[in-house]
Design a protein around this motif. Structure first.
Motif, mmCIF file in Angstrom:
data_model
loop_
_atom_site.group_PDB
_atom_site.id
_atom_site.type_symbol
_atom_site.label_atom_id
_atom_site.label_comp_id
_atom_site.label_asym_id
_atom_site.label_seq_id
_atom_site.Cartn_x
_atom_site.Cartn_y
_atom_site.Cartn_z
ATOM 1 N N PHE A 144 0.852 -1.178 0.000
ATOM 2 C CA PHE A 144 0.000 0.000 0.000
ATOM 3 C C PHE A 144 0.891 1.232 0.000
ATOM 4 N N ASN A 145 0.356 2.369 -0.452
ATOM 5 C CA ASN A 145 1.077 3.641 -0.406
ATOM 6 C C ASN A 145 0.215 4.662 0.321
ATOM 7 N N ASP A 146 0.862 5.496 1.158
ATOM 8 C CA ASP A 146 0.115 6.546 1.843
ATOM 9 C C ASP A 146 0.116 7.812 0.981
ATOM 10 N N SER A 147 -0.479 8.884 1.487
ATOM 11 C CA SER A 147 -0.619 10.111 0.710
ATOM 12 C C SER A 147 0.725 10.782 0.425
ATOM 13 N N LYS A 148 1.745 10.457 1.184
ATOM 14 C CA LYS A 148 3.076 11.018 0.967
ATOM 15 C C LYS A 148 3.941 10.120 0.094
ATOM 16 N N GLY A 149 3.362 9.048 -0.423
ATOM 17 C CA GLY A 149 4.086 8.150 -1.308
ATOM 18 C C GLY A 149 4.934 7.114 -0.604
ATOM 19 N N ARG A 150 4.806 7.034 0.721
ATOM 20 C CA ARG A 150 5.566 6.028 1.467
ATOM 21 C C ARG A 150 4.911 4.664 1.320
ATOM 22 N N ARG A 151 5.731 3.657 1.170
ATOM 23 C CA ARG A 151 5.270 2.292 0.968
ATOM 24 C C ARG A 151 5.024 1.606 2.307
ATOM 25 N N LYS A 152 3.931 0.875 2.394
ATOM 26 C CA LYS A 152 3.611 0.122 3.603
ATOM 27 C C LYS A 152 3.271 -1.299 3.187
ATOM 28 N N GLU A 153 3.950 -2.260 3.793
ATOM 29 C CA GLU A 153 3.710 -3.667 3.491
ATOM 30 C C GLU A 153 2.900 -4.285 4.619
ATOM 31 N N LEU A 154 1.764 -4.875 4.280
ATOM 32 C CA LEU A 154 0.891 -5.499 5.266
ATOM 33 C C LEU A 154 0.791 -6.990 4.988
ATOM 34 N N SER A 155 0.704 -7.762 6.043
ATOM 35 C CA SER A 155 0.556 -9.205 5.890
ATOM 36 C C SER A 155 -0.895 -9.547 5.536
ATOM 37 N N GLN A 156 -1.105 -10.759 5.096
ATOM 38 C CA GLN A 156 -2.450 -11.212 4.753
ATOM 39 C C GLN A 156 -3.362 -11.147 5.969
ATOM 40 N N ASN A 157 -2.847 -11.493 7.134
ATOM 41 C CA ASN A 157 -3.617 -11.423 8.375
ATOM 42 C C ASN A 157 -4.072 -9.999 8.672
ATOM 43 N N GLN A 158 -3.155 -9.036 8.543
ATOM 44 C CA GLN A 158 -3.503 -7.638 8.793
ATOM 45 C C GLN A 158 -4.564 -7.161 7.819
#
Length: 64
Positions: free
Chosen positions: A36-50
């Motif tokens: 996923f990406n936030d409004s500032k373009g930072r990448r966030k990786e989430l697990s399937q559980n999350q």
């Protein structure tokens, strides 16, 4: 809760009070993270559980 096929690329989702755009699912590992990406373009990786437990779709209004 989401089934994993319900995520749509470039749609807006909420995770722990933060709005994120779904980018893609990484295909590099067996338990590959969802990107996923936030409004500032930072990448966030989430697990399937999350994703299944804590991600909710945000309905965006379109102007005509």
């Amino acid at each position: 809760m989401f089934s994993m096929t319900a995520l749509v690329r470039n749609h807006l989702y909420q995770f722990r009070g933060q709005q994120l755009r779904y980018s893609h699912r990484s295909n590099c590992r067996v338990n590959a993270p969802f990107i996923f990406n936030d409004s500032k373009g930072r990448r966030k990786e989430l697990s399937q559980n999350q994703v299944q437990l804590e991600v909710f779709e945000v309905v965006e209004f379109c102007e005509n």
